[in-house]
Design a protein around this motif. Structure first.
Motif, short mmCIF file in Angstrom:
data_model
loop_
_atom_site.label_atom_id
_atom_site.label_comp_id
_atom_site.label_asym_id
_atom_site.label_seq_id
_atom_site.Cartn_x
_atom_site.Cartn_y
_atom_site.Cartn_z
N GLY A 160 0.78 -1.23 -0.21
CA GLY A 160 -0.09 -0.02 0.02
C GLY A 160 0.94 1.01 -0.11
N ARG A 161 0.25 2.58 -0.15
CA ARG A 161 0.84 3.73 -0.69
C ARG A 161 0.52 4.87 0.41
NH1 ARG A 161 -1.58 5.95 -6.22
NH2 ARG A 161 -3.10 4.94 -4.92
N THR A 162 0.12 4.19 1.62
CA THR A 162 -0.19 5.35 2.68
C THR A 162 0.89 4.78 4.40
OG1 THR A 162 -2.52 3.67 3.66
CG2 THR A 162 -2.51 5.73 1.97
N PHE A 163 1.18 3.65 3.85
CA PHE A 163 1.77 2.96 4.77
C PHE A 163 2.52 4.07 5.62
CE2 PHE A 163 4.70 0.46 7.44
CZ PHE A 163 5.89 1.08 7.82
N SER A 164 2.81 5.48 5.83
CA SER A 164 3.10 6.28 6.81
C SER A 164 2.38 7.08 7.67
CB SER A 164 3.95 7.93 5.92
OG SER A 164 3.37 8.25 5.39
N ARG A 165 1.25 7.21 7.09
CA ARG A 165 0.12 7.08 7.81
C ARG A 165 -0.64 6.29 8.93
NH1 ARG A 165 -4.48 8.91 3.72
NH2 ARG A 165 -5.15 10.03 6.00
N TYR A 166 -0.41 5.29 9.26
CA TYR A 166 0.04 4.14 10.28
C TYR A 166 0.74 4.33 11.04
CZ TYR A 166 -3.72 1.81 6.57
OH TYR A 166 -4.44 1.86 5.72
N ALA A 167 0.64 3.72 12.49
CA ALA A 167 1.05 3.15 13.23
C ALA A 167 1.48 1.97 13.48
CB ALA A 167 0.30 3.64 14.78
N THR B 27 7.25 3.50 22.33
CA THR B 27 6.62 3.34 23.21
C THR B 27 7.10 2.19 23.67
OG1 THR B 27 4.98 4.47 23.98
CG2 THR B 27 4.74 2.79 24.68
N TYR B 28 8.20 0.78 24.68
CA TYR B 28 7.95 -0.09 24.50
C TYR B 28 7.68 -0.95 25.67
CZ TYR B 28 12.06 1.18 21.16
OH TYR B 28 12.40 1.87 20.06
N HIS C 34 5.73 -0.07 19.83
CA HIS C 34 4.95 0.04 18.64
C HIS C 34 5.87 2.46 18.96
CE1 HIS C 34 2.74 4.20 20.90
NE2 HIS C 34 3.05 3.00 21.79
N ILE C 35 5.20 2.19 17.41
CA ILE C 35 5.69 3.69 16.86
C ILE C 35 4.85 4.19 16.13
CG2 ILE C 35 6.89 2.65 15.12
CD1 ILE C 35 9.40 4.26 14.49
N THR C 36 4.62 5.43 16.00
CA THR C 36 3.49 5.97 15.59
C THR C 36 4.02 6.70 14.08
OG1 THR C 36 4.34 8.59 16.28
CG2 THR C 36 2.39 6.67 18.02
N TYR C 37 2.98 7.57 13.47
CA TYR C 37 3.45 7.53 11.94
C TYR C 37 4.94 8.65 12.27
CZ TYR C 37 0.93 12.54 11.95
OH TYR C 37 -0.26 13.17 12.29
#
Length: 126
Positions: free
Chosen positions: A26-33, A58-59, A50-53
């Motif tokens: 997909g082309r919208t990967f950067s918009r997902y956490a 956070t660990y 996790h890593i936000t856009y």
């Protein structure tokens, strides 16, 4: 729709390091956490990192200080590096994607993710 494919798992000796990769379609990967979870036999799936856009990370306490989550939006890829591996790190590791706007506190719960990969096995020998 987002498809996630993890790789990089394997058998590692305790004390070693491993870097897992997760490539998203997909082309919208950067918009997902993006998050990493793991599940050991007989146990519930648990949050790892996790890593936000915006690349806020956070660990989980279990990996804090010895793991790094990062993302390369140009490659649609999220990484998880774990150092000083312990036998208790043995599990199937899953990456997951959550819609933009999901709060950091909600990103520690697997139920708040929208897409999941198939998982990659990590086994740490003592």
């Amino acid at each position: 729709q987002v498809q996630l494919v993890e790789s990089g798992g394997g058998l590692v000796q305790a004390g070693g390091s491993l870097t897992l990769s997760c490539v998203a379609s997909g082309r919208t990967f950067s918009r997902y956490a993006m998050g990493w979870f793991r599940q050991a036999p007989g146990k519930e799936r648990e949050f790892v990192a996790h890593i936000t856009y915006g690349s806020t990370t956070t660990y989980a306490d279990s990996v804090k200080g010895r793991s790094t989550i990062s993302r390369d939006n140009a490659k649609n890829t999220v990484y998880l590096r774990i150092d000083s591996l312990k036998p208790e790190d043995t599990a199937v590791y899953y990456c997951a994607a959550a819609y933009l706007g999901t709060s950091d506190t909600r990103l520690i719960s697997p139920g708040n993710y929208n897409y999941w990969g198939q998982g990659t096995q990590v086994t740490v020998s003592s």
